[in-house]
Design a protein around this motif. Structure first.
Motif, PDB file in Angstrom:
ATOM      1  N   GLY A   7      19.293 -18.739 -18.256  1.00  0.00           N
ATOM      2  CA  GLY A   7      18.552 -19.796 -18.724  1.00  0.00           C
ATOM      3  C   GLY A   7      16.845 -19.428 -18.610  1.00  0.00           C
ATOM      4  N   GLN A   8      17.106 -19.440 -16.941  1.00  0.00           N
ATOM      5  CA  GLN A   8      15.533 -19.291 -16.968  1.00  0.00           C
ATOM      6  C   GLN A   8      14.289 -18.441 -17.337  1.00  0.00           C
ATOM      7  OE1 GLN A   8      16.412 -19.345 -11.863  1.00  0.00           O
ATOM      8  NE2 GLN A   8      13.926 -20.759 -12.281  1.00  0.00           N
ATOM      9  N   ARG A   9      13.125 -18.072 -17.104  1.00  0.00           N
ATOM     10  CA  ARG A   9      12.985 -16.365 -18.200  1.00  0.00           C
ATOM     11  C   ARG A   9      11.721 -16.113 -16.225  1.00  0.00           C
ATOM     12  NH1 ARG A   9       8.383 -19.177 -21.653  1.00  0.00           N
ATOM     13  NH2 ARG A   9       6.181 -18.843 -19.447  1.00  0.00           N
ATOM     14  N   LEU A  10      12.576 -14.912 -16.648  1.00  0.00           N
ATOM     15  CA  LEU A  10      11.262 -14.664 -15.507  1.00  0.00           C
ATOM     16  C   LEU A  10      10.443 -13.365 -15.392  1.00  0.00           C
ATOM     17  CD1 LEU A  10      11.468 -12.809 -12.587  1.00  0.00           C
ATOM     18  CD2 LEU A  10      13.482 -11.630 -13.085  1.00  0.00           C
ATOM     19  N   ARG A  11       9.442 -13.161 -15.298  1.00  0.00           N
ATOM     20  CA  ARG A  11       8.521 -12.603 -15.312  1.00  0.00           C
ATOM     21  C   ARG A  11       7.816 -11.329 -14.486  1.00  0.00           C
ATOM     22  NH1 ARG A  11       3.856 -12.692 -18.074  1.00  0.00           N
ATOM     23  NH2 ARG A  11       4.624 -14.911 -19.076  1.00  0.00           N
ATOM     24  N   LEU A  12       8.137 -10.201 -14.552  1.00  0.00           N
ATOM     25  CA  LEU A  12       8.342  -9.163 -13.648  1.00  0.00           C
ATOM     26  C   LEU A  12       6.590  -8.203 -13.772  1.00  0.00           C
ATOM     27  CD1 LEU A  12      12.032  -8.250 -14.004  1.00  0.00           C
ATOM     28  CD2 LEU A  12      10.717  -8.738 -12.103  1.00  0.00           C
ATOM     29  N   GLY A  13       5.877  -7.572 -13.244  1.00  0.00           N
ATOM     30  CA  GLY A  13       4.824  -7.562 -12.876  1.00  0.00           C
ATOM     31  C   GLY A  13       4.697  -6.221 -11.987  1.00  0.00           C
ATOM     32  N   TRP A  14       3.645  -5.432 -11.847  1.00  0.00           N
ATOM     33  CA  TRP A  14       3.315  -4.561 -11.186  1.00  0.00           C
ATOM     34  C   TRP A  14       1.809  -4.570 -11.393  1.00  0.00           C
ATOM     35  CZ3 TRP A  14       5.003  -0.982  -7.052  1.00  0.00           C
ATOM     36  CH2 TRP A  14       4.676   0.169  -6.908  1.00  0.00           C
ATOM     37  N   ALA A  15       0.509  -4.930 -10.352  1.00  0.00           N
ATOM     38  CA  ALA A  15      -0.734  -4.875  -9.980  1.00  0.00           C
ATOM     39  C   ALA A  15      -1.222  -3.890  -9.217  1.00  0.00           C
ATOM     40  CB  ALA A  15      -0.810  -6.932 -10.177  1.00  0.00           C
TER      41      ALA A  15
ATOM     42  N   ARG B 231       0.380   4.822  -6.602  1.00  0.00           N
ATOM     43  CA  ARG B 231       1.366   4.409  -6.534  1.00  0.00           C
ATOM     44  C   ARG B 231       2.718   4.606  -6.518  1.00  0.00           C
ATOM     45  NH1 ARG B 231      -0.715   4.254 -13.659  1.00  0.00           N
ATOM     46  NH2 ARG B 231      -1.921   2.587 -13.506  1.00  0.00           N
ATOM     47  N   MET B 232       2.362   4.255  -5.068  1.00  0.00           N
ATOM     48  CA  MET B 232       3.644   4.616  -4.350  1.00  0.00           C
ATOM     49  C   MET B 232       4.984   3.542  -4.539  1.00  0.00           C
ATOM     50  SD  MET B 232       2.440   6.398  -0.726  1.00  0.00           S
ATOM     51  CE  MET B 232       4.057   6.402  -0.361  1.00  0.00           C
ATOM     52  N   TRP B 233       5.674   4.152  -4.338  1.00  0.00           N
ATOM     53  CA  TRP B 233       7.390   2.985  -4.716  1.00  0.00           C
ATOM     54  C   TRP B 233       7.981   2.147  -6.501  1.00  0.00           C
ATOM     55  CZ3 TRP B 233       9.750   5.137  -0.822  1.00  0.00           C
ATOM     56  CH2 TRP B 233       9.548   5.486   0.284  1.00  0.00           C
ATOM     57  N   PHE B 234       6.371   2.786  -6.959  1.00  0.00           N
ATOM     58  CA  PHE B 234       6.547   2.436  -8.304  1.00  0.00           C
ATOM     59  C   PHE B 234       8.322   2.671  -9.076  1.00  0.00           C
ATOM     60  CE2 PHE B 234       6.207   2.631 -13.042  1.00  0.00           C
ATOM     61  CZ  PHE B 234       5.973   0.993 -13.534  1.00  0.00           C
TER      62      PHE B 234
ATOM     63  N   VAL C  64       0.886  -0.740   0.014  1.00  0.00           N
ATOM     64  CA  VAL C  64       0.030   0.188   0.501  1.00  0.00           C
ATOM     65  C   VAL C  64       0.622   1.103   0.114  1.00  0.00           C
ATOM     66  CG1 VAL C  64      -1.843   1.217   0.589  1.00  0.00           C
ATOM     67  CG2 VAL C  64      -1.965  -1.586   1.136  1.00  0.00           C
ATOM     68  N   SER C  65       1.399   1.994   1.153  1.00  0.00           N
ATOM     69  CA  SER C  65       2.688   2.413   1.236  1.00  0.00           C
ATOM     70  C   SER C  65       3.658   2.380   1.583  1.00  0.00           C
ATOM     71  CB  SER C  65       1.640   3.583   1.521  1.00  0.00           C
ATOM     72  OG  SER C  65       1.516   3.675   2.802  1.00  0.00           O
ATOM     73  N   GLU C  66       3.471   0.820   2.376  1.00  0.00           N
ATOM     74  CA  GLU C  66       5.163   0.892   2.959  1.00  0.00           C
ATOM     75  C   GLU C  66       5.726   0.965   1.842  1.00  0.00           C
ATOM     76  OE1 GLU C  66       1.169  -2.347   4.249  1.00  0.00           O
ATOM     77  OE2 GLU C  66       2.095  -1.179   2.453  1.00  0.00           O
ATOM     78  N   PRO C  67       7.508   1.125   2.250  1.00  0.00           N
ATOM     79  CA  PRO C  67       7.979   1.055   1.399  1.00  0.00           C
ATOM     80  C   PRO C  67       8.951  -0.110   1.104  1.00  0.00           C
ATOM     81  CG  PRO C  67       9.228   1.924   3.158  1.00  0.00           C
ATOM     82  CD  PRO C  67       7.860   1.435   3.515  1.00  0.00           C
ATOM     83  N   PHE C  68      10.276  -1.272   0.328  1.00  0.00           N
ATOM     84  CA  PHE C  68      10.547  -1.679  -0.215  1.00  0.00           C
ATOM     85  C   PHE C  68      11.487  -2.163   0.836  1.00  0.00           C
ATOM     86  CE2 PHE C  68       8.730  -0.942  -4.318  1.00  0.00           C
ATOM     87  CZ  PHE C  68       7.969  -2.397  -4.307  1.00  0.00           C
TER      88      PHE C  68
ATOM     89  N   PRO D  76       2.592  -0.080 -14.867  1.00  0.00           N
ATOM     90  CA  PRO D  76       1.242  -0.646 -14.530  1.00  0.00           C
ATOM     91  C   PRO D  76       0.867  -1.715 -14.882  1.00  0.00           C
ATOM     92  CG  PRO D  76       2.585   2.093 -13.920  1.00  0.00           C
ATOM     93  CD  PRO D  76       2.870   1.336 -15.491  1.00  0.00           C
ATOM     94  N   ASP D  77      -0.230  -2.448 -14.365  1.00  0.00           N
ATOM     95  CA  ASP D  77      -0.975  -3.856 -14.656  1.00  0.00           C
ATOM     96  C   ASP D  77      -0.705  -3.925 -16.675  1.00  0.00           C
ATOM     97  OD1 ASP D  77      -2.665  -2.914 -12.629  1.00  0.00           O
ATOM     98  OD2 ASP D  77      -3.258  -1.164 -14.086  1.00  0.00           O
ATOM     99  N   LEU D  78       0.824  -3.982 -16.743  1.00  0.00           N
ATOM    100  CA  LEU D  78       1.594  -5.106 -17.556  1.00  0.00           C
ATOM    101  C   LEU D  78       3.057  -5.634 -17.099  1.00  0.00           C
ATOM    102  CD1 LEU D  78       0.905  -2.522 -20.866  1.00  0.00           C
ATOM    103  CD2 LEU D  78       0.165  -4.219 -20.475  1.00  0.00           C
ATOM    104  N   SER D  79       2.899  -6.604 -17.302  1.00  0.00           N
ATOM    105  CA  SER D  79       4.040  -7.349 -17.713  1.00  0.00           C
ATOM    106  C   SER D  79       4.952  -7.071 -17.888  1.00  0.00           C
ATOM    107  CB  SER D  79       3.976  -9.129 -16.841  1.00  0.00           C
ATOM    108  OG  SER D  79       3.349  -9.715 -18.122  1.00  0.00           O
TER     109      SER D  79
END
Length: 228
Positions: A211-219, A181-184, A107-111, A200-203
């Protein structure tokens, strides 16, 4: 709905009895379980969903199905005695593929602390931990000091679990209920280390050196759950 909770010290799981089941597994149950904060908001959102919350499902290509969700899922990392305690670990099927995803509620908490703050005058344990994380993430050296350390070990957790469950990919998704969208920007800066451009809202997906596939997203979550 298939959300399960872990019985500490075992590999046995029992069905959740609702959002309140999640509180007992927090690091600080009394302090962290508050209306308008991420732990309680995330629990109510996921328990209310018929499977994956819509905004999380949208991170994937085609229809996505929740196979299993574990609140406050701990993943062991080399160095030190503290595991990475992920808000939700989810096994997800989309099309003919599977994904091991760590979900970070916000929510509003930082990382949390930056790499510079966490790695200042590092102990031997922290040096081991940092080498382990960099190896998993494909970094040749310690990342820039402004990077948030939490994003490193949450993403590493997804990659570890992707290997353990033999999924097609790992994913680290920030499930944010912050209207501003705090900390985006912190998240976007972290993603840029992989050459990923996130919105935002797209990965965004990348192939790591391993060789690993990594997906990153902000929902973006439904703000109504902030009132629960």
């Amino acid at each position: 709905m298939g959300i399960l909770r872990n019985i500490r010290g075992t590999r046995i799981h029992i069905p959740s009895q609702g959002p309140m089941s999640w509180q007992a597994f927090l690091a600080e149950p009394e302090r962290q379980w508050r209306t308008g904060y991420s732990a309680k908001t995330l629990a109510h959102c996921w328990e209310s969903a018929d499977g994956l919350p819509h905004e999380v499902a949208q991170m994937f290509d085609g229809p996505a199905e929740l196979l299993l969700a574990l609140p406050e899922h701990r993943v062991r990392l080399d160095g030190g005695n503290r595991d990475s305690q992920n808000d939700v670990f989810a096994l997800i099927r989309f099309g003919e593929q599977t994904c091991a995803a760590t979900i970070e509620g916000k929510v509003s908490e930082p990382f949390g602390p930056t790499v510079g703050e966490w790695y200042a005058d590092p102990s031997q344990g922290k040096r081991v931990r940092m080498r382990h994380l960099c190896s998993l993430l494909g970094f040749e050296e310690v990342p820039p000091f402004q990077i948030r350390y939490q994003l490193m070990h949450r993403t590493a957790s997804a990659l570890i679990e992707a290997r353990r469950f033999k999924t097609d990919e790992g994913a680290m998704i920030v499930h944010s209920f912050s209207p501003a969208r705090m900390w985006f920007e912190d998240f976007a800066t972290f993603a840029s280390l992989f050459g990923a451009e996130v919105k935002p809202d797209l990965s965004s997906t990348v192939i790591l050196k391993s060789g690993q596939r990594l997906r990153l997203g902000w929902a973006t979550g439904n703000e109504d759950f902030l009132k629960c």
